[in-house]
Enzyme design. Structure first.
Site, mmCIF file in Angstrom:
data_model
loop_
_atom_site.group_PDB
_atom_site.id
_atom_site.type_symbol
_atom_site.label_atom_id
_atom_site.label_comp_id
_atom_site.label_asym_id
_atom_site.label_seq_id
_atom_site.Cartn_x
_atom_site.Cartn_y
_atom_site.Cartn_z
ATOM 1 N N MET A 123 3.674 7.029 -2.118
ATOM 2 C CA MET A 123 5.253 7.185 -2.322
ATOM 3 C C MET A 123 5.122 7.560 -3.897
ATOM 4 S SD MET A 123 7.519 7.099 -0.385
ATOM 5 C CE MET A 123 7.953 5.738 0.658
ATOM 6 N N PHE A 126 0.784 -1.395 -0.044
ATOM 7 C CA PHE A 126 -0.091 0.010 -0.013
ATOM 8 C C PHE A 126 0.795 1.124 -0.060
ATOM 9 C CE2 PHE A 126 -0.039 2.274 3.816
ATOM 10 C CZ PHE A 126 0.688 1.707 4.762
ATOM 11 N N LYS A 127 2.115 1.128 0.449
ATOM 12 C CA LYS A 127 2.940 2.362 0.578
ATOM 13 C C LYS A 127 3.356 3.006 -0.639
ATOM 14 C CE LYS A 127 5.485 1.231 4.832
ATOM 15 N NZ LYS A 127 4.644 0.004 5.179
ATOM 16 N N ASP A 128 3.055 2.207 -1.808
ATOM 17 C CA ASP A 128 3.002 2.792 -3.263
ATOM 18 C C ASP A 128 2.184 3.941 -3.440
ATOM 19 O OD1 ASP A 128 4.967 1.038 -4.151
ATOM 20 O OD2 ASP A 128 3.822 -0.295 -4.858
#
Ligand code: PLP
Length: 468
Positions: A117, A112-114
């Site tokens: 980011m 999920f960090k994409d």
């Protein structure tokens, strides 16, 4: 909108002034002075928005010194079907009536960090181009953050990234994801040590203010406000997918480590999204669960932090937590200074019997924790009952979310990574390995590019000097 520090010692700043900074100059975290409140007519209109339209409406309220046309362009370039597999960006799956999974892991590194980011990469490039400056990002990673940052910053003008990771300690998949990148602005440095050794080097380089300034050293860690703001968007999207009208309430269950994801959900609810409960799920490293259960906050030392099968939640010092306590205290910076002083002196603070604890108990937060056995059982049960494979982090969220279900209130569980990232646990739970998306089939055979170095701050500084 202006930003202040949770420690009270920073002059009010605009969004583009805080975008590239890490901690505030007084050691606090940057936070908006007030949250934008969404009217009921706006919320009605937003129900039919695409992900990109929603991202613009929400993000623009936090970044009001970026011209709207520029922001719209940045969002259009970030949230594409090419980067996130579909133009919807997130997926919404219903396991049974009232139980849903919000898929947040469709970006390039399958976590999920994409979502935040990828936006950060384009925002950084935009702001740097305007000021004619360059940025050298120095980071430490045990897996997801590093690869997510590298895939967001590759090919970006004016940005280099130096990413330290503990040699041989990441999964094969994670290692291949990072080390196979051949972009000239990406430097993978495998440190002979553990994750904390990497973290210590980053800290001591950042504490050398002269070096930091001379070489424009920056970070992309989870305290960055723009990352939080970008994550608010999918709470709205998930809410609209699970409900038919804005009179309904929902619950979100969130696998948590640094308190960044769930904090975005809290901001969404402060903006007026009808969230009945935010369910915070931890793994064996249950500092946050202990806090919401007892009022005692006791961050653990690195050596007390367990290595678990949901490794991206192996965190014992939740950086974004300070923002939440600041808000709950009525934005009382002196209170924050006192509490964090208590942590420095005694390793803990206890809110039992205080008005602040009453307020937190009456907030919409609840919590629970999971462990390896429960995680594996959840993966197996969800697979057998619904035919769906989930990863170990998502499993922790589901395990705890199921404990808090209520009739007629949809429970939306956040899927924070894809199962292919953690094949051993999937094998243990289901008896076979998870299918690998076609684009990743050959990943582990690609040539790898990285430099092995000792845990030596001066060595890292020299490396940076030689490569800027
Ligand atoms: C980072 C991460 C988490 C924890 O999110 P926080 O914002 O740090 O609470 C959970 N699951 C996965 C897969 C992650 O990469």
């Amino acid at each position: 909108m202006r930003y202040i520090s949770t420690r009270g010692g920073m002059a009010r700043k605009s969004f583009s002034k805080i975008l590239l900074a890490g901690l505030a100059s007084d050691g606090g975290l940057v936070i908006p002075e007030t949250y934008p409140v969404i009217s009921s007519s706006e919320l009605r209109a937003w129900r039919n928005f695409t992900y990109q339209e929603l991202a613009f409406e929400i993000f623009s309220r936090f970044s009001d010194d970026i011209p709207p046309d520029d922001l719209r362009d940045i969002i259009q370039r970030t949230y594409t079907a090419e980067i996130f597999q579909s133009k919807d960006i997130v997926t919404f799956k219903t396991l049974e009536p009232g139980l849903h999974i919000l898929g947040l892991s469709n970006g390039p590194t399958l976590a999920f960090k994409d979502i935040a980011m990828q936006l950060l990469g384009n925002l950084f490039e935009y702001v740097l181009a305007k000021t004619g400056k360059e940025l050298n990002i120095l980071g430490a990673t045990s897996g997801d953050t590093g690869s997510s940052a590298e895939y967001a910053m590759r090919n970006k003008h004016g940005i280099r990234i130096f990413m330290l990771s503990p040699q041989g300690k990441m999964s094969r998949f994670q290692t291949a994801q990072m080390f196979s990148l051949q972009d000239p602005n990406i430097f993978n440095i495998a440190i002979c040590g553990v994750f904390d050794s990497c973290q210590d080097i980053v800290k001591s380089v950042s504490n050398d203010l002269i070096f930091k300034k001379k070489y424009s050293i920056g970070t992309v860690n989870s305290i960055n406000w723009a990352r939080i703001a970008a994550q608010i968007v999918y709470y709205f999207k998930g809410y609209f997918s699970a409900t038919c009208s804005n009179t309904e309430q929902v619950m979100f269950s969130v696998p948590s480590g640094n308190f960044g994801n769930i904090y975005a959900g809290y901001v969404a609810s402060m903006m007026g999204l009808p969230i009945k409960r935010l369910v915070l799920a931890t793994n064996e490293n249950d500092v946050l669960h202990e806090f919401f259960l007892t009022g005692l906050y006791r961050p653990r030392a690195a050596k007390e932090t367990l290595h678990t099968s949901s490794p991206s939640m192996d965190i014992s010092r939740a950086s974004n937590f300070e923002r939440f306590i600041f808000d709950m205290s009525g934005k009382d910076a002196n209170k924050i200074i006192d509490l964090w002083q208590a942590i420095d002196n005694n390793g803990t603070f206890n809110l039992i019997g205080t008005p602040l604890w009453e307020k937190i108990k009456n907030s919409n937060f609840v919590s629970g924790s999971s462990n390896h056995e429960a995680r594996i059982a959840t993966i197996r049960n969800i697979y057998e009952q619904y035919g769906m494979l989930i990863d170990t982090h998502t499993a922790d969220g589901l395990k705890v979310g199921l404990e808090y279900r209520e009739t007629n209130v949809p429970m939306i569980c956040m899927e924070t990574a894809l199962p292919i990232k953690f094949p051993e646990s999937i094998l243990e739970a289901t008896g076979h390995r998870p299918p690998c998306p076609a684009a990743y089939k050959n990943l582990e055979n690609l040539p790898q590019r990285y430099t092995v170095m000792n845990t030596d701050t001066n060595g890292i500084k020299t490396f940076i000097i030689e490569h800027v």
